[in-house]
Design a protein around this motif. Structure first.
Motif, mmCIF file in Angstrom:
data_model
loop_
_atom_site.group_PDB
_atom_site.id
_atom_site.type_symbol
_atom_site.label_atom_id
_atom_site.label_comp_id
_atom_site.label_asym_id
_atom_site.label_seq_id
_atom_site.Cartn_x
_atom_site.Cartn_y
_atom_site.Cartn_z
ATOM 1 N N CYS A 4 42.334 31.159 26.620
ATOM 2 C CA CYS A 4 42.071 32.570 26.286
ATOM 3 C C CYS A 4 42.574 32.873 24.882
ATOM 4 O O CYS A 4 41.977 33.701 24.169
ATOM 5 C CB CYS A 4 42.758 33.485 27.296
ATOM 6 S SG CYS A 4 42.083 33.375 28.971
ATOM 7 N N ILE A 23 39.918 32.119 22.266
ATOM 8 C CA ILE A 23 38.894 33.164 22.226
ATOM 9 C C ILE A 23 39.416 34.369 21.462
ATOM 10 O O ILE A 23 38.719 34.947 20.619
ATOM 11 C CB ILE A 23 38.472 33.565 23.652
ATOM 12 C CG1 ILE A 23 37.768 32.396 24.339
ATOM 13 C CG2 ILE A 23 37.562 34.791 23.629
ATOM 14 C CD1 ILE A 23 37.495 32.611 25.802
ATOM 15 N N ALA A 24 40.657 34.757 21.732
ATOM 16 C CA ALA A 24 41.250 35.919 21.076
ATOM 17 C C ALA A 24 41.358 35.720 19.573
ATOM 18 O O ALA A 24 41.148 36.650 18.785
ATOM 19 C CB ALA A 24 42.626 36.200 21.667
ATOM 20 N N LYS A 36 37.209 35.379 18.209
ATOM 21 C CA LYS A 36 36.215 36.441 18.371
ATOM 22 C C LYS A 36 36.859 37.807 18.106
ATOM 23 O O LYS A 36 37.702 38.266 18.877
ATOM 24 C CB LYS A 36 35.627 36.393 19.777
ATOM 25 C CG LYS A 36 34.920 35.083 20.111
ATOM 26 C CD LYS A 36 34.497 35.024 21.558
ATOM 27 C CE LYS A 36 33.270 35.844 21.851
ATOM 28 N NZ LYS A 36 32.061 35.271 21.258
ATOM 29 N N LYS A 91 36.216 40.528 20.910
ATOM 30 C CA LYS A 91 36.519 40.046 22.259
ATOM 31 C C LYS A 91 36.755 41.204 23.225
ATOM 32 O O LYS A 91 37.272 42.260 22.863
ATOM 33 C CB LYS A 91 37.768 39.165 22.220
ATOM 34 C CG LYS A 91 39.019 39.915 21.759
ATOM 35 C CD LYS A 91 40.197 39.003 21.595
ATOM 36 C CE LYS A 91 41.436 39.774 21.142
ATOM 37 N NZ LYS A 91 41.259 40.379 19.808
ATOM 38 N N TYR A 126 35.248 34.050 31.116
ATOM 39 C CA TYR A 126 34.892 33.096 30.064
ATOM 40 C C TYR A 126 35.010 31.675 30.621
ATOM 41 O O TYR A 126 35.775 31.415 31.555
ATOM 42 C CB TYR A 126 35.822 33.242 28.854
ATOM 43 C CG TYR A 126 35.693 34.554 28.118
ATOM 44 C CD1 TYR A 126 34.793 34.700 27.061
ATOM 45 C CD2 TYR A 126 36.451 35.654 28.479
ATOM 46 C CE1 TYR A 126 34.661 35.908 26.381
ATOM 47 C CE2 TYR A 126 36.326 36.871 27.809
ATOM 48 C CZ TYR A 126 35.432 36.984 26.773
ATOM 49 O OH TYR A 126 35.308 38.183 26.101
ATOM 50 N N HIS A 163 46.768 38.429 26.075
ATOM 51 C CA HIS A 163 45.929 37.246 26.298
ATOM 52 C C HIS A 163 46.347 36.510 27.568
ATOM 53 O O HIS A 163 46.599 35.307 27.565
ATOM 54 C CB HIS A 163 45.975 36.283 25.094
ATOM 55 C CG HIS A 163 45.787 36.944 23.775
ATOM 56 N ND1 HIS A 163 46.161 36.351 22.578
ATOM 57 C CD2 HIS A 163 45.286 38.157 23.445
ATOM 58 C CE1 HIS A 163 45.888 37.175 21.582
ATOM 59 N NE2 HIS A 163 45.359 38.282 22.090
#
Length: 278
Positions: free
Chosen positions: A50, A53-54, A57, A60, A65, A91
């Motif tokens: 995670c 991704i944080a 993006k 987000k 996911y 997160h």
């Protein structure tokens, strides 16, 4: 003439090799760019965590996911919560979310029974005595921090940790509590994370197990009333726990609903249980 043709052929082949190399670099760049653009959105482009991704993006949003915990592991759908702050951190992976007040949410398995009363939807043990288990979905990702909360209700004569006082040989593997037990590790070698004890009167009289330590909440009711669900007395509402484990682990995280007597005599019922790991 022959040497000239040979030289030209070599130059052409070398040129093709350079072009092929450039094409490969371009394709790899485009593939990586596509992966970052759609990171975690489908199984073809899983993220490592995670956190990745944080960090990647900007737009987000909390949600599901695809996460791949290691190079040889299969990617799995994982809920990443980017909004909630616990222990001063964001997160988190939402490993368990049971909201029985939602009419679309059933009890987690046949080991539990649905109880409806006074507009409430609750889950209790299907039979007893003993513990009924739900395994949280950590997707084999390593974690060292566990946070969570529960909203629970008491039925009849629950007495928190009191059974442990009369069962000095009982361990974490036994129904040591009337309430909710959060542990990690497999059966036979469980380790304690947190306990939600539901007492009938005064929590201070309980002889708590050593393995519980200070990692527990205890709520009590004013008095015992036979055959009564305390439907107007929700317990542990908005009480969050957070624990840092001694070291990172991928062992299974487990919720157990326990009582040392049959459900006709006493029960601890839950309306909401949430567990987050990082």
């Amino acid at each position: 003439m022959m040497w000239t043709q040979l030289l030209l052929t070599c130059v052409a082949v070398a040129s093709m090799g350079v072009q092929s190399h450039d094409v490969n670099i371009t394709l790899k760049f485009e593939e990586e760019n596509s992966r970052l653009l759609h990171l975690g959105e489908n199984w073809k482009y899983p993220a490592w965590s995670c956190d990745e991704i944080a960090e990647t993006k900007a737009d987000k949003e909390s949600g599901w996911y695809w996460i791949q915990s290691c190079q040889s592991c299969k990617s799995q759908l994982t809920y990443c919560d980017f909004d909630r702050e616990l222990m001063g951190r964001k997160h988190w992976i939402r490993a368990l979310h049971l909201n029985i007040s939602d009419p679309q949410q059933p009890c987690p398995s046949s080991s539990f029974r649905l109880v409806t009363q006074d507009g409430l939807r609750l889950c209790g043990r299907s039979n007893g005595p003993g513990c009924k288990s739900v395994i949280a979905n950590t997707n084999n990702l390593p974690y060292q921090r566990v946070c969570g909360r529960a909203t629970m209700f008491r039925y009849h004569t629950t007495d928190g940790f009191e059974r442990y006082e009369y069962c000095p040989g009982c361990t974490i593997e036994d129904p040591y509590i009337d309430g909710l037990s959060i542990t990690y590790g497999y059966s036979g070698r469980r380790k304690h994370v947190w306990s939600f004890a539901i007492h009938g009167s005064d929590c201070s009289v309980d002889a708590k197990p050593n393995f519980v330590g200070k990692n527990y909440f205890c709520n009590g009711a004013v008095s015992h009333h036979h055959d009564e669900l305390y439907s107007h007395d929700p317990l542990f509402t908005d009480q969050w726990f957070c624990v840092q484990l001694p070291q990172p682990t991928t062992e299974r995280l487990e919720m157990r609903l326990c009582s040392d007597q049959d459900v006709d005599n006493e029960d601890a019922l839950f309306q909401l249980v949430e567990l987050y790991v990082q």
